[in-house]
Design an enzyme around this catalytic site. Structure first.
Site, mmCIF file in Angstrom:
data_model
loop_
_atom_site.group_PDB
_atom_site.id
_atom_site.type_symbol
_atom_site.label_atom_id
_atom_site.label_comp_id
_atom_site.label_asym_id
_atom_site.label_seq_id
_atom_site.Cartn_x
_atom_site.Cartn_y
_atom_site.Cartn_z
ATOM 1 C CG ASP A 139 67.886 91.837 57.006
ATOM 2 O OD1 ASP A 139 68.297 92.416 56.001
ATOM 3 O OD2 ASP A 139 67.223 92.394 57.908
ATOM 4 C CB CYS B 133 48.973 51.221 69.359
ATOM 5 S SG CYS B 133 47.858 50.296 68.288
ATOM 6 C CB CYS C 153 44.436 53.559 67.155
ATOM 7 S SG CYS C 153 44.368 52.183 68.314
#
Length: 776
Positions: free
Chosen positions: A467, A27, A30
């Site tokens: 461009d 989770c 952790c």
């Protein structure tokens, strides 16, 4: 030792970037623990990804790989360096020394999810098999029999021990390090339910001895929660099993991308063809690519002509014609003629490997939106434990001073429900799984998102500077109009001009020669003698006994050709229309005018319209003159007021800065070296993958194809990924915000809480998986 780390330089200090595979995380808590532990090492920073179970760690000089691994291990998780690339042939003494090849563009994607799901399956099957009778016997009075409580307790015991062992083990590891995660909540909830029930049964062995008396209200077996412990364990195992499979699906796109590379290749050595693993290729090797074969690595065609299907890499469906001098990309497919290709990039330097690295880097990183979830997850579990204790105490306090058995059971039920419902797993998965799926789908479409923070940038962009050459247009001149004069025909004009220009290397010369070859039945040009040229002027030569000149006005007048004012007006008219126009003179008199234009890419107009739909204002910037720029802008739907012509590379940077100073959030799309500075200056730089490495390195987003529509698609995908992550976070927060108070008030059965908690994680992952359908 593992993967060779990347060497970077920050403020003059040498640093390495390591990729770690981490096992045992469940989770967001952790994740926070690992990041905090690594962050305590001086100069080390880490970004941990929960779904991929990986970490990207920046390590200064003086800190060893073992120091990093030991730091992770000290938190209770396993860690190892990601597997290295297979060595090249130059690094290998014998063929037997080569490890199994994964192709030159192979990458490392942890397979922990694949291991986790099968390992959970037997536990889930046992839990489901035993939980069904436990639930039915406990909840249906008609199924009660003498001493049914002991039978239910025995059936539930393997469920809450062996089946629930992954939760207990993780909780124990965390407890040894004075920490807690969602497994702590699950383990405590399940254990408390079972132990409380067993204590009730041991204290009153005849509690379930007489089903008849129970049904008449003579005895109270309501204090048994064996079914709660079993059902919660089964629900959570099912949720984690489905979650593991779903997370694997989310990472499938990257795994597929990294597996596209050819596994072996045919190398030409002193005229002899030899089949070797693609991982052993070296720069300079000559590869033989037959029709239908994958090109094993990036290279340059030295011999042969063919069409190459690059859809796997660029996302574009049309094959690209290649010949001597053309660049080709590894993992693309040769569709027709035999090619000889000289390898220019191998191993981790190939386009495909770099694509995989960029995607993996993006998936490992953290979006700014994830910081709130991280901060909450860091304190979430301890807060929930306190809430559960307070809930139990509050219920008892309300019932004081005489606490009945029923009131004690209600207090216990509410506390267990709080422990079970309050899981930060969905919160921890909300961002990384959305990012994993979005970037993976982008890779399939030829769209590379360099980092998670880019998602935030695409949300605020309101202006995009395009461009012209190579982005809106093809960047290649082609003959658009052939205008003969004084009795010449178009065919004659092209034949004579093409013969002379065939010896020229100038882009104008190549375009005219190509047009001349295309106009003949045999694809050839006439022979030229006495060829001569002048830089910036033109070319001349003898063709079929005629003196032919091709070039500008100065070139013709300098060679004694007189140009009449009406003819000169026609040339000026062609230039005013946005074309590059040259004269063709034969035997001292003008024979015609050839106009050339940079053709607009198919789909550029639709892409501009799509960008407007996304709320962006497109502007065209180019170094060409105003007439050319205006003609292109008009063709794709950009108003003249949004055109910047005759702009130098430095001017492009200034243009972006000017727009930013006016309050605009600017994206810039380009493909050339002259665009790199502007791409870096822009709030969001988008490089066309057909462009230069310098442009791609300077950009935040890269589209591997040359189609401007991919730019619009990239922005749309980025925004959709961000929206998915926000939706995930919203529901994860809402789920906990509503679930915990409801559970604390005693309005939520722990079994329902367990099902809801498991469903929340699965739903977050399922919502993210919808991104896999983007663009289909």
């Amino acid at each position: 030792m593992g993967a060779d780390p990347i060497i970077v330089t920050t403020d003059g200090a040498s640093q390495r970037v390591l990729s770690l595979d981490i096992g045992g995380m469940t989770c967001a808590s952790c994740v926070g623990r690992v990041e905090r532990k690594l962050g305590k090492i001086d100069g080390v920073s880490a970004s941990v990804n929960l779904p991929l179970e990986t970490a990207r760690v920046t390590v200064p000089a003086g800190v060893t790989d073992q120091d990093i691994i030991q730091a992770v291990t000290a938190t209770g998780y396993t860690a190892r360096l990601s597997s290295p690339q297979a060595p090249s042939r130059q690094q290998t003494d014998t063929p037997q020394a080569v490890p199994p090849a994964h192709g030159p563009a192979s990458g490392t994607v942890p397979e922990k999810v694949a291991v986790t799901a099968p390992s959970l399956r037997p536990r889930l099957l046992l839990a489901a098999t035993l939980t069904v009778p436990v639930f039915l016997i406990s909840m249906i009075p008609a199924l009660h029999f003498p001493q049914w409580g002991w039978v239910v307790g025995a059936l539930a015991l393997p469920v809450v021990t062996w089946a629930a062992w992954p939760f207990h083990r993780a909780a124990a590891v965390n407890a040894r390090h004075f920490s807690s995660t969602m497994d702590t909540l699950v383990s405590l909830g399940v254990t408390a339910a079972y132990v409380f029930s067993a204590w009730q049964l041991i204290a009153a062995p005849d509690l379930t001895a007489n089903p008849v008396m129970e049904s008449m209200g003579g005895m109270a077996a309501g204090g048994l929660y064996f079914e709660v412990a079993a059902v919660v364990t089964t629900f959570l195992l099912l949720g984690r099993y489905l979650e593991a499979n779903a997370k694997r699906q989310a990472g499938d796109a990257l795994r597929t991308l990294l597996s596209l590379g050819a596994k072996d290749a045919t190398v030409l050595v002193q005229g002899v063809e030899r089949r070797v693993p693609a991982a052993q290729l070296s720069v300079g090797d000559i590869l033989v690519i037959r029709p239908g074969e994958k090109i094993a690595t990036d290279g340059e065609v030295t011999e042969g002509r063919s069409a190459v299907d690059a859809s796997l890499v660029t996302g574009e469906s049309l094959p690209v014609d290649v010949g001597p001098g053309s660049s080709v990309t590894g993992a693309t497919i040769n569709t027709s003629g035999r090619l000889l290709v000289r390898a220019t990039r191998v191993g981790p330097d190939t386009t495909l490997a770099r694509m995989g690295a960029l995607v993996a880097q993006a998936q490992t990183g953290k979006a700014p939106i994830a910081r709130l979830a991280d901060r909450i997850s860091a304190v979430f579990v301890p807060v929930v434990l306190v809430i559960a204790i307070l809930t139990f105490g509050a219920w008892l306090l309300v019932a004081a001073p005489d606490v009945s058995q029923t009131e004690l059971q209600s207090a216990f039920t509410a506390a267990v429900a709080v422990l079970v419902i309050a899981c930060p797993c969905a919160l921890g998965l909300a961002t990384p799984v959305g990012l994993l799926t979005g970037t993976g789908r982008g890779a399939e479409l030829g769209i590379l998102i360099k980092g998670p923070q880019i998602l935030e940038d695409t949300r605020t962009v309101d202006t995009i500077v395009l461009d012209k050459t190579g982005t809106v247009t093809n960047g290649v001149l082609a003959v658009s109009v052939t205008e003969p004069l004084d009795g010449f025909t178009q065919a004659q004009l092209l034949r004579l001009a093409g013969a002379v220009e065939n010896s020229s290397e100038h882009p104008i010369g190549r375009a005219i020669a190509n047009a001349a070859r295309g106009a003949t039945s045999d694809g050839g040009t006439a022979h030229v003698q006495n060829f001569r040229s002048a830089a910036g002027g033109g070319v001349a030569g003898d063709v079929d006994g005629h003196d032919v000149l091709v070039g500008g006005t100065t070139w013709l007048t300098g060679n004694g050709v007189t140009i009449d004012p009406p003819h000169e007006a026609r040339l000026l008219s062609a230039e005013d229309a946005g074309a590059t126009a040259v004269w063709v003179a034969v035997d001292g008199r003008p024979a015609g005018i050839i106009s050339l234009q940079d053709s607009i890419k198919e789909g550029s107009g639709a892409a501009i319209a799509k960008l407007r739909e996304l709320g962006l204002r497109p502007l065209l910037v180019t170094g060409d003159n105003g007439a050319v720029a205006a003609q292109v802008a008009s063709a794709v739907g950009i108003p003249a007021s949004d055109v910047m012509a005759a702009v130098s590379p430095e001017g492009k940077v200034d243009a972006v800065r000017r727009l930013q100073s006016q309050g605009s959030t600017v994206a810039m799309a380009g493909d050339g070296v002259n665009d790199a500075a502007a791409l870096a200056q822009a709030d969001l730089g988008i490089a066309m993958g057909s462009g230069t490495d310098v442009a791609i390195e300077a950009a935040d987003l890269t589209v591997m194809g040359s189609d401007l529509q991919q730019v619009a698609l990239a922005i749309e995908l980025s925004r959709k990924t961000l929206a998915t992550i926000k939706t995930n976070l919203f529901w994860a927060f809402l789920y906990n915000a509503i679930g915990i108070p409801v559970a604390a008030l005693g309005l939520l059965n722990p079994m329902v809480a367990g099902g809801a908690m498991a469903a929340s994680s699965v739903l977050v992952v399922a919502n993210s998986l919808r991104l896999r359908r983007f663009g289909r």
